[in-house]
Design a protein around this motif. Structure first.
Motif, short mmCIF file in Angstrom:
data_model
loop_
_atom_site.label_atom_id
_atom_site.label_comp_id
_atom_site.label_asym_id
_atom_site.label_seq_id
_atom_site.Cartn_x
_atom_site.Cartn_y
_atom_site.Cartn_z
N LEU A 15 -33.18 90.33 59.21
CA LEU A 15 -32.47 90.50 60.47
C LEU A 15 -32.26 89.16 61.16
O LEU A 15 -33.13 88.29 61.11
CB LEU A 15 -33.28 91.40 61.42
CG LEU A 15 -33.53 92.83 60.99
CD1 LEU A 15 -34.44 93.52 61.98
CD2 LEU A 15 -32.22 93.59 60.83
N HIS A 63 -30.94 96.58 70.26
CA HIS A 63 -29.91 96.55 69.22
C HIS A 63 -28.66 97.21 69.78
O HIS A 63 -28.72 98.35 70.24
CB HIS A 63 -30.39 97.30 67.97
CG HIS A 63 -29.44 97.29 66.85
ND1 HIS A 63 -28.78 98.43 66.43
CD2 HIS A 63 -29.01 96.29 66.03
CE1 HIS A 63 -28.01 98.13 65.40
NE2 HIS A 63 -28.12 96.83 65.15
N ARG A 64 -27.56 96.47 69.76
CA ARG A 64 -26.29 96.97 70.29
C ARG A 64 -26.42 97.52 71.71
O ARG A 64 -25.90 98.59 72.04
CB ARG A 64 -25.69 98.01 69.35
CG ARG A 64 -25.35 97.42 68.00
CD ARG A 64 -24.69 98.39 67.10
NE ARG A 64 -24.37 97.73 65.84
CZ ARG A 64 -24.09 98.37 64.73
NH1 ARG A 64 -24.07 99.68 64.70
NH2 ARG A 64 -23.82 97.68 63.64
N PHE A 79 -30.74 99.90 60.63
CA PHE A 79 -30.41 98.48 60.53
C PHE A 79 -29.90 98.14 59.14
O PHE A 79 -30.44 98.60 58.14
CB PHE A 79 -31.62 97.60 60.80
CG PHE A 79 -32.09 97.59 62.24
CD1 PHE A 79 -31.32 98.07 63.26
CD2 PHE A 79 -33.34 97.08 62.54
CE1 PHE A 79 -31.77 98.05 64.57
CE2 PHE A 79 -33.80 97.05 63.84
CZ PHE A 79 -33.01 97.53 64.86
N ASP A 83 -28.13 92.37 60.45
CA ASP A 83 -27.84 92.87 61.79
C ASP A 83 -28.50 91.96 62.81
O ASP A 83 -29.52 91.31 62.53
CB ASP A 83 -28.39 94.29 61.98
CG ASP A 83 -27.37 95.37 61.63
OD1 ASP A 83 -26.25 95.02 61.21
OD2 ASP A 83 -27.72 96.55 61.77
N VAL A 85 -30.55 91.51 66.32
CA VAL A 85 -31.41 92.16 67.31
C VAL A 85 -31.90 91.11 68.29
O VAL A 85 -31.96 89.93 67.97
CB VAL A 85 -32.62 92.89 66.67
CG1 VAL A 85 -32.16 94.00 65.74
CG2 VAL A 85 -33.54 91.93 65.97
#
Length: 95
Positions: A15, A63-64, A79, A83, A85
């Motif tokens: 990540l 996240h988002r 995930f 991605d 975070v």
């Protein structure tokens, strides 16, 4: 989540992460079995007390735009590799 996914061995999910007020994005290897609390700790381990002063607050993964529950796993969060975070201090709840 299907039984096949639940029974699968943990998979590596790298990540992109940034911690609180840090200015450096880092690549953090986690697995699909890690919880958000474990992801937050893994990210903090690289930064907290080094470039960002440690705070006495619980850490949360964002996240988002949504804060994820600490017990949620990487697999449950969906995930994908690379991605992004963010790990933030939850200023509302003491550690």
């Amino acid at each position: 989540m299907s039984a096949e996914v639940m029974d699968a061995p943990p998979q590596l999910v790298p990540l992109n992460a940034i911690f609180s007020t840090d200015f450096v994005e880092i690549l953090v290897p986690v697995t699909t079995a890690n919880t958000m609390d474990e992801v937050a700790a893994a990210v903090a381990d690289h930064v907290e007390g080094k470039r960002v002063r440690a705070q006495p607050f619980r850490k949360v993964v964002v996240h988002r735009g949504r804060k994820l529950p600490g017990e949620m796993t990487v697999a449950e969060a969906g995930f994908a590799p690379l991605d992004h975070v963010a790990v933030e201090y939850d200023l509302e709840v003491p550690a």
